[in-house]
Scaffold this active site. Structure first.
Site, PDB file in Angstrom:
ATOM      1  N   THR A 312       0.821  -1.209   0.000  1.00  0.00           N
ATOM      2  CA  THR A 312       0.000   0.000   0.000  1.00  0.00           C
ATOM      3  C   THR A 312       0.859   1.266   0.000  1.00  0.00           C
ATOM      4  O   THR A 312       0.650   2.179  -0.810  1.00  0.00           O
ATOM      5  CB  THR A 312      -0.927  -0.001   1.248  1.00  0.00           C
ATOM      6  OG1 THR A 312      -1.665  -1.217   1.224  1.00  0.00           O
ATOM      7  CG2 THR A 312      -1.871   1.185   1.253  1.00  0.00           C
ATOM      8  N   GLU A 362      -7.425   6.930 -10.250  1.00  0.00           N
ATOM      9  CA  GLU A 362      -6.930   5.930  -9.278  1.00  0.00           C
ATOM     10  C   GLU A 362      -6.384   6.591  -8.010  1.00  0.00           C
ATOM     11  O   GLU A 362      -5.387   6.155  -7.444  1.00  0.00           O
ATOM     12  CB  GLU A 362      -5.918   4.987  -9.923  1.00  0.00           C
ATOM     13  CG  GLU A 362      -6.577   4.178 -11.026  1.00  0.00           C
ATOM     14  CD  GLU A 362      -5.918   2.854 -11.297  1.00  0.00           C
ATOM     15  OE1 GLU A 362      -5.252   2.309 -10.411  1.00  0.00           O
ATOM     16  OE2 GLU A 362      -6.105   2.372 -12.415  1.00  0.00           O
TER      17      GLU A 362
HETATM   18  C1  LIG Z   1     -10.332  10.240 -17.536  1.00  0.00           C
HETATM   19  C2  LIG Z   1     -10.820   9.650 -16.256  1.00  0.00           C
HETATM   20  C3  LIG Z   1     -10.927   8.263 -16.152  1.00  0.00           C
HETATM   21  C4  LIG Z   1     -11.412   7.688 -14.978  1.00  0.00           C
HETATM   22  N1  LIG Z   1     -11.625   6.336 -14.917  1.00  0.00           N
HETATM   23  C5  LIG Z   1     -12.307   5.821 -13.867  1.00  0.00           C
HETATM   24  C6  LIG Z   1     -12.747   4.458 -13.878  1.00  0.00           C
HETATM   25  O1  LIG Z   1     -12.491   3.690 -14.814  1.00  0.00           O
HETATM   26  N2  LIG Z   1     -13.473   4.009 -12.823  1.00  0.00           N
HETATM   27  C7  LIG Z   1     -13.785   4.803 -11.766  1.00  0.00           C
HETATM   28  O2  LIG Z   1     -14.455   4.330 -10.852  1.00  0.00           O
HETATM   29  N3  LIG Z   1     -13.387   6.111 -11.719  1.00  0.00           N
HETATM   30  C8  LIG Z   1     -12.658   6.623 -12.747  1.00  0.00           C
HETATM   31  N4  LIG Z   1     -12.274   7.946 -12.728  1.00  0.00           N
HETATM   32  C9  LIG Z   1     -12.605   8.769 -11.585  1.00  0.00           C
HETATM   33  C10 LIG Z   1     -11.387   9.233 -10.771  1.00  0.00           C
HETATM   34  O3  LIG Z   1     -10.842   8.165 -10.073  1.00  0.00           O
HETATM   35  C11 LIG Z   1     -11.865  10.395  -9.881  1.00  0.00           C
HETATM   36  O4  LIG Z   1     -12.080  11.511 -10.728  1.00  0.00           O
HETATM   37  C12 LIG Z   1     -10.878  10.720  -8.779  1.00  0.00           C
HETATM   38  O5  LIG Z   1     -10.850   9.678  -7.835  1.00  0.00           O
HETATM   39  C13 LIG Z   1     -11.203  12.026  -8.056  1.00  0.00           C
HETATM   40  O6  LIG Z   1     -12.544  12.117  -7.709  1.00  0.00           O
HETATM   41  P1  LIG Z   1     -13.365  13.456  -8.104  1.00  0.00           P
HETATM   42  O7  LIG Z   1     -13.121  13.707  -9.527  1.00  0.00           O
HETATM   43  O8  LIG Z   1     -14.763  13.292  -7.644  1.00  0.00           O
HETATM   44  O9  LIG Z   1     -12.649  14.593  -7.282  1.00  0.00           O
HETATM   45  P2  LIG Z   1     -12.950  15.040  -5.766  1.00  0.00           P
HETATM   46  O10 LIG Z   1     -12.926  13.832  -4.892  1.00  0.00           O
HETATM   47  O11 LIG Z   1     -14.165  15.893  -5.747  1.00  0.00           O
HETATM   48  O12 LIG Z   1     -11.682  15.919  -5.448  1.00  0.00           O
HETATM   49  C14 LIG Z   1     -11.573  17.289  -5.835  1.00  0.00           C
HETATM   50  C15 LIG Z   1     -10.256  17.816  -5.269  1.00  0.00           C
HETATM   51  O13 LIG Z   1     -10.282  17.749  -3.829  1.00  0.00           O
HETATM   52  C16 LIG Z   1      -9.162  16.994  -3.378  1.00  0.00           C
HETATM   53  N5  LIG Z   1      -9.553  16.263  -2.179  1.00  0.00           N
HETATM   54  C17 LIG Z   1     -10.668  15.500  -1.982  1.00  0.00           C
HETATM   55  N6  LIG Z   1     -10.678  14.989  -0.762  1.00  0.00           N
HETATM   56  C18 LIG Z   1      -9.549  15.420  -0.139  1.00  0.00           C
HETATM   57  C19 LIG Z   1      -8.966  15.216   1.151  1.00  0.00           C
HETATM   58  N7  LIG Z   1      -9.543  14.444   2.066  1.00  0.00           N
HETATM   59  N8  LIG Z   1      -7.801  15.811   1.431  1.00  0.00           N
HETATM   60  C20 LIG Z   1      -7.164  16.580   0.489  1.00  0.00           C
HETATM   61  N9  LIG Z   1      -7.665  16.816  -0.741  1.00  0.00           N
HETATM   62  C21 LIG Z   1      -8.829  16.229  -1.052  1.00  0.00           C
HETATM   63  C22 LIG Z   1      -8.790  16.082  -4.528  1.00  0.00           C
HETATM   64  O14 LIG Z   1      -7.443  15.645  -4.451  1.00  0.00           O
HETATM   65  C23 LIG Z   1      -9.043  16.993  -5.719  1.00  0.00           C
HETATM   66  O15 LIG Z   1      -7.941  17.837  -5.898  1.00  0.00           O
HETATM   67  C24 LIG Z   1     -11.742   8.526 -13.879  1.00  0.00           C
HETATM   68  C25 LIG Z   1     -11.599   9.917 -13.986  1.00  0.00           C
HETATM   69  C26 LIG Z   1     -11.171  10.473 -15.158  1.00  0.00           C
HETATM   70  C27 LIG Z   1     -11.091  11.987 -15.249  1.00  0.00           C
END
Ligand SMILES: Cc1cc2nc3c(=O)[nH]c(=O)nc-3n(C[C@H](O)[C@H](O)[C@H](O)COP(=O)(O)OP(=O)(O)OC[C@H]3O[C@@H](n4cnc5c(N)ncnc54)[C@H](O)[C@@H]3O)c2cc1C
Length: 390
Positions: A312, A362
């Protein structure tokens, strides 16, 4: 003994992946990026030569490659185009929970489906209101006799529009936060709706879609691991797949580094190639060091998995550092190109856009730091793989 020398087999595998990237991916990468072309033919060829589904064990028809070998493949293919490699590699993300938690019957059926034909599967964790914090997911799975009925919407799903089946995370105990999530294999049928294809900044040859499950029924046997253990399964999956993302980030960074190095030897300003200016040399030197360090971290995270050890912390180190390296190196490559770097006709502009997603999917770079901080402040000395069964 610590030895970073590749075996002859590993060198041959890396060469095979590199040749594939040179012949099949690079010639179309910039064009597919411009037009957002789905790389169907490349996927089929990658499947045929065994560069797809590399982690599927031999007993289910896959090549059964090690995680380390998977990293070698991912770096070379992403050097060609990380958008195309994201499409080639997404089966690895969808199949990992099945390999860890699926029954023998489910493994035979669904892993077999991918190894018998060039089919696709997607990993459905993220929702519009549940990204980094998956405990907020709203998708529900309700047990009804010998079936589960799944209802909800997942967004940003890689290959979602083309997948034949999905690994879906849903709440089976809505009051229990992340302890109420379960994972299922869901075949695509008429109740599975592809709602939206995203128009993205980078990795434009990959497909990213919104998928809605509209009272989709699956046999109870499609539950992966035990009920309410889905969060752990997702985290174990990400431990296994983040080294692959890190390897892709190294591939993007290496591509940008190579372009920038060559350009710096050709571009003449103030009467000498810009590579003669120390400021440019130092940019190139820092790129080289970061890429080297990112690759070693990535290999370390992969090797631990192959040794059956918990990785991890190392996975998050590698994913965070390699993703940030890809962003920094591609940005500096644009700097080496000067104004030309900003122009689409030149190769590094695409690489800078592609690199950005490495810091997002991821687990964002912030989430990797949260994992690293937790593992550092509260270290767990567990050498055995964790279990997701009841
Ligand atoms: C091209 C693409 C492909 C993808 N493919 C997949 C897929 O195949 N399957 C799947 O399930 N998902 C997929 N995703 C989703 C991706 O994993 C998420 O976009 C990512 O995990 C972030 O979630 P969010 O976009 O909702 O951002 P949010 O969680 O809303 O985060 C917004 C910002 O806040 C920050 N943040 C949030 N919480 C905290 C914290 N506790 N402390 C500090 N900072 C924080 C984040 O780092 C980020 O900068 C994909 C996304 C994209 C854009």
């Amino acid at each position: 003994m610590v030895d970073f020398t590749l075996s002859d087999e590993q060198k041959a595998l890396r060469e095979m992946a590199h040749d594939f990237a040179v012949k099949e991916i690079r010639p179309v990468a910039w064009e597919y990026d411009r037009d957002g072309t789905w790389p169907a033919e490349i996927l089929r060829k990658a499947w045929e030569v065994g560069l797809m589904n590399s982690h599927i064990p031999e007993e289910y028809g896959g090549p059964g490659a090690s995680y380390f070998d998977g990293c070698l493949i991912e770096e070379e293919m992403a050097w060609g185009c990380s958008g195309i490699q994201t499409s080639v590699g997404a089966n690895g993300l969808a199949t990992s929970p099945v390999i860890i938690g699926g029954s023998e019957e489910v493994k035979r059926e669904y892993l077999g489906m991918l190894t018998e034909e060039p089919k696709l599967a997607s990993f459905c964790l993220t929702e519009p209101d549940a990204g980094s914090d998956v405990s907020g997911m709203r998708t529900r799975a309700v047990r009804n006799g010998d079936k589960y009925v799944i209802t909800g919407q997942k967004c940003f799903i890689t290959n979602g529009g083309y997948a034949d089946w999905y690994t879906v995370y849903a709440k089976t105990d809505p009051e229990a936060g992340h302890r109420g999530i379960s994972a299922f294999v869901v075949p695509r049928d008429d109740t599975v709706i592809v709602d939206k294809k995203e128009d993205k900044m980078g990795q434009r040859a990959s497909n990213t879609a919104t998928i809605t499950f509209n009272e989709t029924e699956v046999p109870a046997g499609n539950l992966l691991g035990a009920e309410n253990k889905g969060f752990k399964l997702a985290m174990m999956t990400l431990d296994r797949t983040r080294p692959g993302v890190a390897a892709m980030a190294v591939g993007i960074a290496r591509a940008a580094f190579e372009f920038a190095t060559e350009y710096s030897k050709e571009r003449v300003q103030f009467g000498v190639p810009i590579a003669m200016h120390q400021a440019i040399q130092f940019l190139i030197a820092d790129m080289a060091t970061k890429i080297h360090a990112a690759r070693l971290m990535t290999w370390n995270a992969g090797v631990l998995l192959d040794q059956g050890r918990r990785n991890t912390l190392e996975s998050s180190h590698a994913k965070r550092f390699a993703a940030d390296t890809a962003m920094e190196v591609t940005t500096d490559a644009v700097q080496v190109y000067g104004g030309y770097g900003f122009i689409k006709e030149y190769p590094v502009e695409k690489l800078m856009r592609d690199a950005k997603i490495m810091q997002l999917y991821e687990g964002t770079s912030q989430i990797q730091r949260l994992v690293i901080a937790r593992e550092t402040l509260l270290p767990r000395h567990i050498e055995e793989p964790a279990t997701v069964t009841a």
